[in-house]
Design an enzyme around this catalytic site. Structure first.
Site, PDB file in Angstrom:
ATOM      1  N   SER A 153       0.653  -1.038   0.130  1.00  0.00           N
ATOM      2  CA  SER A 153       0.032   0.042  -0.078  1.00  0.00           C
ATOM      3  C   SER A 153       0.958   1.347   0.023  1.00  0.00           C
ATOM      4  CB  SER A 153      -1.043  -0.141   1.134  1.00  0.00           C
ATOM      5  OG  SER A 153      -1.996   0.995   0.999  1.00  0.00           O
ATOM      6  N   ASP A 230      -9.977  -5.368  -3.896  1.00  0.00           N
ATOM      7  CA  ASP A 230      -9.375  -4.250  -3.064  1.00  0.00           C
ATOM      8  C   ASP A 230     -10.345  -3.070  -2.656  1.00  0.00           C
ATOM      9  OD1 ASP A 230      -7.872  -2.247  -1.936  1.00  0.00           O
ATOM     10  OD2 ASP A 230      -5.927  -3.410  -2.579  1.00  0.00           O
ATOM     11  N   HIS A 262      -7.362  -5.808   0.306  1.00  0.00           N
ATOM     12  CA  HIS A 262      -6.422  -5.213   0.637  1.00  0.00           C
ATOM     13  C   HIS A 262      -5.403  -5.621   1.836  1.00  0.00           C
ATOM     14  CE1 HIS A 262      -3.741  -1.441  -0.058  1.00  0.00           C
ATOM     15  NE2 HIS A 262      -3.932  -0.860   1.068  1.00  0.00           N
TER      16      HIS A 262
END
Length: 283
Positions: A153, A230, A262
């Site tokens: 991320s 996600d 995610h």
């Protein structure tokens, strides 16, 4: 050799090697910093090994990646060290730094802030790019200059930007669900206003897509995994990374995985491939 600046807080045997929880006074951050280190069995015995830096995402810290990703067992199998720094300075006492998950504490974005009051301590860019590797290689059994970098991320954004920004210093790079075009999404726009004082051009050093557009490429392929379920997909923009890499002639292995979100359950599912990718380029 200068005195070791690291304080050992904890150590644990793991996968034939050892995990060490460390702290030190950072010159770049102007504050104490935490970093975790996994040394494989050969390094515990004194042999110098390559290292992969592991950058976690928003809301996380130096514990998150090594505990949640399941990366250690694969690093151990390949004989790689893992280095997991914190995601921001701690204790900077900037007004409002603890009010939102996406700015301030645990949201350093692996960049150097240029606007007050953030600029004094929010210097994770220089910390990861310069200070931390020099210190780690000087005081632990790590091969000098033999480094890979990976992240999830916000950490995936940092890994791509750091490797593209100085490809000679980072031989391998990979990312899970990276923020690929931070200058163009809500998270990055918040950073622009605070850390950069509204000066959008600063993103040129840290946005993977902007770096590629400026001709910054990496000799090795970029390995990127992305879940199609996600919940942050509209702010990650892997499509823009794919487009920028194609225009720049950058080799990119962008793998989309149906049904994955995610979370670190996603990271765990494919981290074995990432450690193999780094081992291939570092060993």
């Amino acid at each position: 050799m200068t005195a070791n600046p690291f304080t050992l807080l904890e150590s644990h045997a793991c996968c034939g090697g050892e995990v060490r929880f460390l702290s030190h006074q950072s010159r770049e951050l102007g504050l104490p910093a935490r970093v975790n280190l996994f040394l494989p069995e050969s390094a515990v015995a004194g042999a110098a090994v390559p290292a992969v830096y592991c950058l976690a995402g928003l809301t996380c810290d130096q514990d998150t990646f090594l505990i949640k990703s399941n990366a250690i067992r694969y690093a151990a199998a390949h004989g790689l060290a893992l280095i997991a720094p914190d995601t921001s300075p701690r204790g900077a006492d900037v007004a409002g730094e603890d009010e939102a998950y996406d700015l301030g504490t645990a949201a350093g974005y692996y960049l150097d802030a240029t606007a007050d009051p953030w600029a004094a301590h929010y210097r994770m860019g220089s910390y990861i790019r310069k200070e931390l590797p020099a210190l780690m290689e000087a005081h632990f059994p790590l091969k000098a200059g033999c480094r890979g970098i990976m992240g999830h991320s916000m950490g995936g954004m940092g890994a791509l930007a750091i490797a593209l920004g100085d490809a000679s210093a980072w031989q391998t790079v990979s990312a899970f669900a990276p923020i690929s075009a931070p200058a163009r999404v809500e998270w990055g726009q918040k950073v622009t206003k605070a850390y950069f004082g509204g000066y959008e051009a600063e993103w040129g050093q840290y946005d993977p897509c902007l770096l590629l557009a400026a001709g910054k490429t990496h000799p090795g392929p970029l390995l990127v995994d992305q879940g199609t379920d996600d919940e942050f997909l509209d702010r990650l923009r892997p499509d823009l990374l794919e487009e920028a890499a194609a225009k720049a002639g950058q080799a990119l292995m962008l793998r989309r995985h149906k049904g994955y979100d995610h979370s670190y359950w996603f990271v765990q599912s494919f981290v074995k491939d990432h450690l193999a990718h780094h081992a291939k380029g570092l060993l």
